[in-house]
Design a protein around this motif. Structure first.
Motif, PDB file in Angstrom:
ATOM      1  N   GLU A  17     -36.962  64.322  29.337  1.00 14.40           N
ATOM      2  CA  GLU A  17     -36.211  65.290  30.147  1.00 14.40           C
ATOM      3  C   GLU A  17     -34.923  64.700  30.717  1.00 14.40           C
ATOM      4  O   GLU A  17     -34.090  65.429  31.249  1.00 14.40           O
ATOM      5  N   ARG A  18     -34.762  63.385  30.582  1.00 13.37           N
ATOM      6  CA  ARG A  18     -33.634  62.724  31.251  1.00 13.37           C
ATOM      7  C   ARG A  18     -32.668  62.075  30.264  1.00 13.37           C
ATOM      8  O   ARG A  18     -31.962  61.138  30.601  1.00 13.37           O
ATOM      9  N   VAL A  19     -32.620  62.610  29.046  1.00 11.28           N
ATOM     10  CA  VAL A  19     -31.686  62.103  28.041  1.00 11.28           C
ATOM     11  C   VAL A  19     -30.873  63.265  27.471  1.00 11.28           C
ATOM     12  O   VAL A  19     -31.439  64.298  27.113  1.00 11.28           O
ATOM     13  N   ILE A  20     -29.570  63.080  27.411  1.00 11.53           N
ATOM     14  CA  ILE A  20     -28.673  64.023  26.737  1.00 11.53           C
ATOM     15  C   ILE A  20     -27.962  63.244  25.641  1.00 11.53           C
ATOM     16  O   ILE A  20     -27.385  62.180  25.891  1.00 11.53           O
ATOM     17  N   ALA A  42     -25.612  61.704  36.191  1.00 16.65           N
ATOM     18  CA  ALA A  42     -25.780  61.292  34.797  1.00 16.65           C
ATOM     19  C   ALA A  42     -24.732  60.249  34.448  1.00 16.65           C
ATOM     20  O   ALA A  42     -23.626  60.242  35.009  1.00 16.65           O
ATOM     21  N   ASP A  86     -25.734  66.044  41.243  1.00 20.09           N
ATOM     22  CA  ASP A  86     -26.153  66.689  39.999  1.00 20.09           C
ATOM     23  C   ASP A  86     -25.045  67.519  39.362  1.00 20.09           C
ATOM     24  O   ASP A  86     -25.233  68.094  38.290  1.00 20.09           O
ATOM     25  N   SER A  90     -22.767  58.384  31.138  1.00 18.94           N
ATOM     26  CA  SER A  90     -22.409  58.432  29.720  1.00 18.94           C
ATOM     27  C   SER A  90     -21.775  57.100  29.332  1.00 18.94           C
ATOM     28  O   SER A  90     -20.876  56.603  30.018  1.00 18.94           O
ATOM     29  N   TYR A 107     -33.976  56.020  24.073  1.00 14.16           N
ATOM     30  CA  TYR A 107     -33.671  56.245  25.488  1.00 14.16           C
ATOM     31  C   TYR A 107     -34.708  57.133  26.157  1.00 14.16           C
ATOM     32  O   TYR A 107     -35.004  56.966  27.346  1.00 14.16           O
ATOM     33  N   LYS A 154     -32.151  60.203  37.554  1.00  9.73           N
ATOM     34  CA  LYS A 154     -30.857  60.029  36.912  1.00  9.73           C
ATOM     35  C   LYS A 154     -30.979  60.266  35.398  1.00  9.73           C
ATOM     36  O   LYS A 154     -31.974  59.898  34.772  1.00  9.73           O
ATOM     37  N   ILE A 155     -29.937  60.854  34.833  1.00 16.16           N
ATOM     38  CA  ILE A 155     -29.908  61.179  33.409  1.00 16.16           C
ATOM     39  C   ILE A 155     -29.029  60.179  32.664  1.00 16.16           C
ATOM     40  O   ILE A 155     -27.969  59.787  33.167  1.00 16.16           O
ATOM     41  N   ILE A 195     -26.785  59.523  29.208  1.00 20.97           N
ATOM     42  CA  ILE A 195     -26.094  60.204  28.106  1.00 20.97           C
ATOM     43  C   ILE A 195     -25.589  59.132  27.143  1.00 20.97           C
ATOM     44  O   ILE A 195     -24.405  58.772  27.128  1.00 20.97           O
ATOM     45  N   ARG A 215     -21.065  63.770  36.285  1.00 21.46           N
ATOM     46  CA  ARG A 215     -21.472  62.801  35.269  1.00 21.46           C
ATOM     47  C   ARG A 215     -20.367  61.768  35.141  1.00 21.46           C
ATOM     48  O   ARG A 215     -19.186  62.093  35.255  1.00 21.46           O
TER      49      ARG A 215
END
Length: 254
Positions: free
Chosen positions: A207-210, A147, A112, A149, A200, A173-174, A176, A115
């Motif tokens: 909660e899992r998207v940036i 995460a 965590d 990207s 997405y 998992k996030i 990006i 990324r």
């Protein structure tokens, strides 16, 4: 010493700033391998693992300083277009080993706090030979990161959001996605940015998207691919669009 100086400068810059977190990018072993010829190790495999062992010092120092580590690995997906003599299977085999080497460097570092970013490198066209996400997504997801990207806005790859629906994304998992792109000087409308974010969120949850950018706006030190005034306008669209998406996503769940 240079790394400690950079981290100290960033810490100083963050004093009094209400930032949720800050990340520091560091290059992946495969990219060092690609730009620095092997003149000593008996095999490419031995060389990339030696690079990974050396890079671990930088990775760990960034996390120990309290920052999120971003692994920049454009070559993971760009390798394919540099080797027209190789097919997808051969490039996947190459990528698998490079991810294994990277993971050896990340061993023991909390996922965590990591990324992973990959992209199609500099702003170039026509890009008709780019590797497709469906051929590499499973390998990307093997990276020990919390995460991921990736490019999601340029015209060659925006459709691939549907491939993420089919990917086996591990729980927690996030994603990006790039919701603004360096591949055009056109400034995205905030509503378009919001739509991209919401796609997405529909895959992994709000909660899992940036909201991110496809790639850097100056891919190499000293380059100036997109004028700074346009970059700042794109960043504003990014913020405004993410705010619109957040408002809609949280309102729906209320």
């Amino acid at each position: 010493g240079a790394l400690k100086a950079d981290l100290a400068v960033l810490k100083k810059a963050l004093e009094g700033v209400a930032a949720a977190e800050a990340f520091v990018p560091a290059i992946a072993p495969s990219n060092v391998e690609a730009t620095t010829p092997n003149e000593y190790y008996p095999t490419p495999e031995a060389y990339v693992f030696a690079i990974a062992a050396a890079m671990r010092e930088e990775y760990k120092a960034i996390v120990d300083a309290g920052f999120v580590l971003q692994i920049d690995d454009p070559f993971l997906v760009t390798y394919y277009i540099t080797r027209p003599d190789l097919d997808i299977a051969a490039c996947r085999k190459w990528a698998e080993l490079r991810v294994e080497a990277l993971n050896s460097a990340l061993a023991g570092i909390p996922e965590d706090r990591v990324r992973f970013h990959t992209c199609y490198s500099i702003n170039m066209g026509p890009r008709v030979h780019d590797m497709q996400l469906k051929d590499i997504a499973d390998i990307i997801l093997k990276v020990r990161a919390g995460a991921y990207s990736f490019e999601a806005s340029n015209p060659r790859h925006e459709h691939e959001w549907e491939d993420w629906k089919r990917a086996r994304i591990p729980d927690g998992k996030i994603l990006i996605p790039g919701v603004i792109t360096q591949s055009t000087v056109l400034v995205e409308h905030p509503e378009l940015v919001a739509q991209r974010v919401e796609r997405y969120a529909g895959i992994v949850g709000r909660e899992r998207v940036i909201a991110g950018a496809d790639c850097g706006f100056a891919s190499f030190a000293g380059s100036n691919e997109v004028h700074p005034s346009i970059v700042w306008a794109k960043f504003k669209a990014l913020v405004d669009g993410a705010r619109i998406a957040s408002g809609r996503l949280w309102r729906r769940a209320a």
